[in-house]
Design a protein around this motif. Structure first.
Motif, short mmCIF file in Angstrom:
data_model
loop_
_atom_site.label_atom_id
_atom_site.label_comp_id
_atom_site.label_asym_id
_atom_site.label_seq_id
_atom_site.Cartn_x
_atom_site.Cartn_y
_atom_site.Cartn_z
N THR A 163 -8.53 20.77 2.67
CA THR A 163 -8.82 21.59 1.90
C THR A 163 -9.33 21.98 0.74
N LEU A 164 -9.20 22.47 -0.24
CA LEU A 164 -10.66 21.93 -1.67
C LEU A 164 -9.54 21.04 -1.88
N ASP A 165 -8.92 21.32 -2.67
CA ASP A 165 -8.56 20.59 -3.42
C ASP A 165 -6.83 20.12 -2.81
N GLU A 166 -6.80 19.43 -2.03
CA GLU A 166 -6.13 18.64 -1.49
C GLU A 166 -6.72 17.25 -1.75
N ARG A 167 -5.97 16.29 -1.82
CA ARG A 167 -6.94 15.01 -1.89
C ARG A 167 -5.61 13.83 -1.30
N ILE A 168 -5.84 12.37 -0.57
CA ILE A 168 -5.25 11.72 -0.27
C ILE A 168 -5.71 10.40 -1.14
N ILE A 169 -4.50 9.95 -1.64
CA ILE A 169 -4.55 9.12 -2.43
C ILE A 169 -3.65 7.67 -1.74
N VAL A 170 -4.75 6.43 -1.99
CA VAL A 170 -3.84 5.41 -1.23
C VAL A 170 -3.91 4.25 -2.40
N ILE A 171 -3.07 3.51 -2.67
CA ILE A 171 -2.89 2.74 -3.68
C ILE A 171 -2.37 1.14 -3.39
N THR A 172 -3.24 0.60 -3.57
CA THR A 172 -3.28 -0.93 -3.41
C THR A 172 -3.25 -1.68 -4.80
N GLY A 173 -3.16 -3.17 -4.42
CA GLY A 173 -3.07 -4.07 -5.68
C GLY A 173 -3.06 -4.91 -5.40
N GLU A 174 -3.13 -6.18 -6.66
CA GLU A 174 -2.30 -7.25 -6.61
C GLU A 174 -1.13 -7.69 -8.10
N LYS A 176 -7.46 -10.62 -11.67
CA LYS A 176 -7.33 -9.52 -10.03
C LYS A 176 -6.34 -9.16 -9.98
N GLU A 177 -5.28 -8.99 -11.28
CA GLU A 177 -3.92 -8.24 -11.20
C GLU A 177 -4.62 -6.72 -11.36
N ARG A 178 -4.47 -5.95 -11.15
CA ARG A 178 -4.86 -4.61 -10.86
C ARG A 178 -4.49 -3.94 -10.03
N ILE A 179 -4.51 -2.04 -10.69
CA ILE A 179 -4.24 -0.86 -9.64
C ILE A 179 -5.43 -0.63 -8.66
N ILE A 180 -5.58 -0.64 -7.95
CA ILE A 180 -6.92 -0.27 -7.52
C ILE A 180 -6.56 1.72 -7.01
N ILE A 181 -6.51 2.61 -7.10
CA ILE A 181 -6.55 3.59 -6.50
C ILE A 181 -7.67 4.62 -5.53
N MET A 184 0.52 -0.69 -0.41
CA MET A 184 0.06 -0.26 0.19
C MET A 184 0.98 1.22 0.02
N LEU A 185 0.53 2.22 -0.16
CA LEU A 185 1.46 3.45 -1.15
C LEU A 185 0.12 5.07 -0.55
N GLU A 186 0.39 5.85 0.56
CA GLU A 186 -0.49 6.28 0.41
C GLU A 186 0.36 7.72 -0.12
N ILE A 187 -0.79 8.51 -0.21
CA ILE A 187 0.01 10.22 -1.21
C ILE A 187 -0.69 11.27 -0.58
N ARG A 188 -0.39 12.60 -0.34
CA ARG A 188 -1.37 13.66 -0.09
C ARG A 188 -1.23 14.46 -1.11
N LEU A 189 -1.75 14.65 -1.65
CA LEU A 189 -1.71 15.95 -3.11
C LEU A 189 -2.31 17.10 -2.40
N LYS A 190 -1.20 18.08 -2.35
CA LYS A 190 -1.68 19.28 -1.21
C LYS A 190 -2.72 20.70 -2.85
N GLY A 191 -2.59 20.24 -4.07
CA GLY A 191 -3.05 20.57 -4.86
C GLY A 191 -3.70 20.08 -6.66
N LEU A 192 -3.97 20.87 -7.30
CA LEU A 192 -4.36 20.01 -8.79
C LEU A 192 -2.91 20.51 -9.28
N GLU A 193 -2.10 20.63 -8.65
CA GLU A 193 -0.69 20.93 -9.47
C GLU A 193 -0.13 19.41 -9.10
N GLU A 194 -0.18 19.13 -8.25
CA GLU A 194 0.65 18.00 -7.27
C GLU A 194 -0.36 16.97 -7.82
#
Length: 153
Positions: free
Chosen positions: A128-139, A116-121, A1-11
């Protein structure tokens, strides 16, 4: 699992482009998140990373849009899917097991049909309005390779 915080549209765009650059023919990217979380925005950036020059739009009513890039891109939006027979009618397996990259918005709705083999985001809104938390999992091996290549410090 990988978690990424994106602080805006540019990120978000930089992340999507980087992901698109590492994707290969046969990869399946599943995007999940509530309305307005940024699934289509992320798809547009992934498309840029895959070399798509055409403007990417949500296929909400068409169910699937196809784009040319360094590999063919199949963009599914199954939000309005009423039953899985619609996907069978489209020959979805030819896309999922074909030579392109499949990006599926609202993938949790068709989870049983996905390989079964796929990337799940999973995309969640941040504080904030443009902040997103991305969690990537998969098999599978491709998922592990992509995580390794995306690991952002």
């Amino acid at each position: 699992m990988l978690e990424i915080r994106l602080k805006g549209l540019e990120e978000t765009e930089k992340f999507g482009i980087k992901l698109g650059e590492v994707l290969q023919s046969g990869d399946i990217v599943c995007l999940n998140g509530e309305l307005g979380a940024g699934k289509t925005t992320l798809t547009k950036s992934i498309g840029k990373g895959l070399g798509v020059e055409e403007y990417i739009t949500s296929p909400t009513f068409a169910l699937i849009n196809e784009y040319e890039g360094r590999v063919r891109v199949y963009h599914f939006d199954v939000y309005r899917l009423e039953n899985v027979d619609e996907l069978y009618d489209l020959g979805f397996d030819e896309y999922f097991y074909g030579n392109g990259v499949s990006i599926v918005e609202w993938a949790e709705k068709i989870e049983k049909l996905l390989p079964k083999e796929r990337i799940i985001i999973n995309i969640d809104k941040g504080k904030t309005l443009d902040e997103r938390i991305i969690v990537i999992t998969g098999e599978g091996n491709r998922y592990k390779e992509i995580i390794k290549e995306l690991n952002i410090d």
